[in-house]
Design an enzyme around this catalytic site. Structure first.
Site, PDB file in Angstrom:
ATOM      1  N   PHE A 123     -32.231  55.123 -32.701  1.00 61.50           N
ATOM      2  CA  PHE A 123     -31.030  54.342 -32.992  1.00 61.50           C
ATOM      3  C   PHE A 123     -31.152  53.744 -34.377  1.00 61.50           C
ATOM      4  O   PHE A 123     -32.136  53.068 -34.681  1.00 61.50           O
ATOM      5  CB  PHE A 123     -30.807  53.223 -31.965  1.00 61.50           C
ATOM      6  CG  PHE A 123     -29.520  52.487 -32.217  1.00 61.50           C
ATOM      7  CD1 PHE A 123     -28.302  53.019 -31.804  1.00 61.50           C
ATOM      8  CD2 PHE A 123     -29.506  51.274 -32.902  1.00 61.50           C
ATOM      9  CE1 PHE A 123     -27.097  52.364 -32.074  1.00 61.50           C
ATOM     10  CE2 PHE A 123     -28.311  50.612 -33.172  1.00 61.50           C
ATOM     11  CZ  PHE A 123     -27.110  51.160 -32.754  1.00 61.50           C
ATOM     12  N   ASP A 210     -37.756  52.260 -39.742  1.00 63.76           N
ATOM     13  CA  ASP A 210     -36.685  51.343 -39.353  1.00 63.76           C
ATOM     14  C   ASP A 210     -37.311  50.268 -38.461  1.00 63.76           C
ATOM     15  O   ASP A 210     -37.586  50.489 -37.287  1.00 63.76           O
ATOM     16  CB  ASP A 210     -35.602  52.134 -38.608  1.00 63.76           C
ATOM     17  CG  ASP A 210     -34.467  51.241 -38.115  1.00 63.76           C
ATOM     18  OD1 ASP A 210     -34.624  50.001 -38.103  1.00 63.76           O
ATOM     19  OD2 ASP A 210     -33.415  51.789 -37.718  1.00 63.76           O
ATOM     20  N   LYS A 239     -32.115  42.290 -37.777  1.00 64.12           N
ATOM     21  CA  LYS A 239     -32.092  41.424 -36.589  1.00 64.12           C
ATOM     22  C   LYS A 239     -32.754  40.045 -36.727  1.00 64.12           C
ATOM     23  O   LYS A 239     -32.069  39.049 -36.894  1.00 64.12           O
ATOM     24  CB  LYS A 239     -32.663  42.188 -35.399  1.00 64.12           C
ATOM     25  CG  LYS A 239     -31.717  43.333 -34.968  1.00 64.12           C
ATOM     26  CD  LYS A 239     -32.037  43.862 -33.597  1.00 64.12           C
ATOM     27  CE  LYS A 239     -30.894  44.714 -33.045  1.00 64.12           C
ATOM     28  NZ  LYS A 239     -30.964  46.141 -33.366  1.00 64.12           N
TER      29      LYS A 239
HETATM   30  C1  LIG Z   1     -30.031  47.100 -33.985  1.00 69.32           C
HETATM   31  C2  LIG Z   1     -30.604  48.207 -34.751  1.00 69.32           C
HETATM   32  C3  LIG Z   1     -29.949  48.759 -35.861  1.00 69.32           C
HETATM   33  C4  LIG Z   1     -28.561  48.357 -36.265  1.00 69.32           C
HETATM   34  O1  LIG Z   1     -28.478  47.048 -36.698  1.00 69.32           O
HETATM   35  P1  LIG Z   1     -27.048  46.349 -36.908  1.00 69.32           P
HETATM   36  O2  LIG Z   1     -27.391  45.013 -37.485  1.00 69.32           O
HETATM   37  O3  LIG Z   1     -26.398  46.275 -35.563  1.00 69.32           O
HETATM   38  O4  LIG Z   1     -26.277  47.198 -37.841  1.00 69.32           O
HETATM   39  C5  LIG Z   1     -30.614  49.731 -36.586  1.00 69.32           C
HETATM   40  N1  LIG Z   1     -31.838  50.154 -36.232  1.00 69.32           N
HETATM   41  C6  LIG Z   1     -32.493  49.648 -35.173  1.00 69.32           C
HETATM   42  C7  LIG Z   1     -33.867  50.143 -34.847  1.00 69.32           C
HETATM   43  C8  LIG Z   1     -31.897  48.667 -34.388  1.00 69.32           C
HETATM   44  O5  LIG Z   1     -32.539  48.197 -33.313  1.00 69.32           O
END
Ligand SMILES: *Cc1c(COP(=O)(O)O)cnc(C)c1O
Length: 388
Positions: A123, A210, A239
């Site tokens: 994700f 990420d 986050k």
């Molecule tokens: C939540 C998340 C995103 C997206 O972040 P947003 O602030 O909602 O755009 C991207 N990568 C990972 C691993 C995430 O958990």
């Protein structure tokens, strides 16, 4: 719009890991706004930093130097071993910046159609490029045409990566989560990240991690890649970075650090004084209270608790986690557990259909951690027995 289906509850105040709803009921928060509220709710130092900064200056624009943003960048590169930072406002934006870096890297090598390797079950966000990178069809359905230049391979599979790199000279980067979050708390084998690092070196690709969900001490290290002795070329954060004030960051190192030139990329709000000040306050508390160590210790305590509380419970497939990123996989879909837990005054999440996901604040007390374990174990036993 109708893109969310919110639960019938709303919270008006919070304190630490406790939230209070409009009727005055209190809940134990084992989700922390989806890994955002690392310091819990109404943390005095974050509260003070935000109020103080709002009274001073909220926004100026990146047309001018922003000393708080520079201080924040210094802190982040120090903890992460990176060289520089671009600030945006979300995880998806941080990943967009990483994707743009990869494309530039490719074009610098005269690769006209550069490709980025991404993982199944991953994700990376909901913008067009990041939903294309995401390894989950649900996120993409209805949104074609997608963005070109992404190739998906199996996560935690070194052969899949080496095979692809050998056969496709247009690959310029590998983007992956060091632990997959939305995908169901999948922790790769020890050595996997090191192997990815080595292949990236061998084939001159950027390793882009990420850490939007795993970063900021959650997994027991400042950043989850630090569980192995490697450095990525690019890392993204969001986050937990400012405990709920919107901010995202894309950190780069070495050959990835000088790709953006004035005009290559930008953001109106990104790294503004308010968000930067909030993030500095968060980092200060994480440092002072050694919350990386604390997350590791609490995570182990909770895993031990679940392992004994749910031992011999039929229907529990796996209990896994690192620090305060914990998943309990069941053998059947269990999204209804979210509202069942809500009735028990406990906030949890279910991801990938059958994985209960816990991302509690790192300031949890031992007693609160134990309460989450007992309340959830009881609920799970009840739920699983009911179905049989
Ligand atoms: C939540 C998340 C995103 C997206 O972040 P947003 O602030 O909602 O755009 C991207 N990568 C990972 C691993 C995430 O958990």
């Amino acid at each position: 719009m109708t893109n969310y289906a919110p639960l019938p509850v709303s919270f008006v105040s919070g304190q630490g890991a406790i939230l209070t709803d409009t009727d005055g009921n209190t809940y134990l928060d084992a989700l922390g706004g989806i890994a955002v509220c690392v310091l819990g709710h109404a943390h005095p130092e974050v509260q003070k930093a935000v109020a103080d900064q709002a009274a001073n200056i909220i926004h100026t624009s990146n047309l001018y130097r922003i000393p708080l943003q520079e201080q924040l960048a210094e802190k982040l590169i120090q903890h992460a071993g990176m060289d520089n930072v671009f600030f945006g406002n979300s995880g998806a934006e941080a990943n967009e910046a990483a994707i743009k870096l990869a494309r530039l890297y490719g074009h610098h090598k005269n690769i006209s159609v550069p490709k980025i390797v991404v993982m199944t079950n991953s994700f990376h966000g909901r913008t067009m490029a990041t939903l294309t990178a995401t390894g989950n069809d649900k996120v993409k359905t209805g949104f074609t045409p997608l963005v070109e230049g992404f190739v998906h391979i199996l996560y935690n599979n070194v052969e899949a990566l080496s095979g692809l790199l050998q056969s496709d000279p247009d690959i310029v980067a590998v983007m992956l989560e060091p632990i997959q979050g939305e995908g169901g708390i999948h922790i790769p084998d020890d050595g996997y990240l090191t192997a990815v690092r080595n292949y990236c070196d061998e084939y001159d690709c950027l390793m882009m991690v990420d850490e939007v969900q795993t970063g900021m001490c959650r997994t027991g290290k400042w950043f989850a890649f630090q569980h192995e002795a490697i450095q990525p070329d690019v890392m993204t954060l969001a986050k937990a970075l400012a405990n709920g004030v919107p901010i995202g960051a894309c950190l780069a190192r070495g050959k990835a650090a000088s790709l953006f030139q004035p005009g290559s990329h930008g953001s109106t709000f990104g790294g503004n004084p308010l968000a930067s000040r909030a993030a500095l306050a968060v980092i200060d508390v994480l440092e002072k209270q050694h919350l990386d160590k604390r997350a590791a210790e609490l995570g182990q305590r909770m895993l031990d608790g679940f392992n004994s509380g749910l031992a011999d419970t039929k229907g529990v497939v796996s209990i896994r986690g690192k620090g305060l990123m914990i998943g309990i996989e069941l053998d059947k879909p269990c999204t209804e557990l979210v509202s069942m837990a809500l009735d028990e005054r406990l906030l949890i999440n279910v991801t990938a259909g059958k994985v209960i996901r816990l991302l509690p604040p790192l300031i949890l007390t031992d007693a609160e951690a134990d309460t989450i374990v007992t309340r959830l174990s009881q609920l799970l036993k009840h739920f699983l027995e009911q179905g049989n």
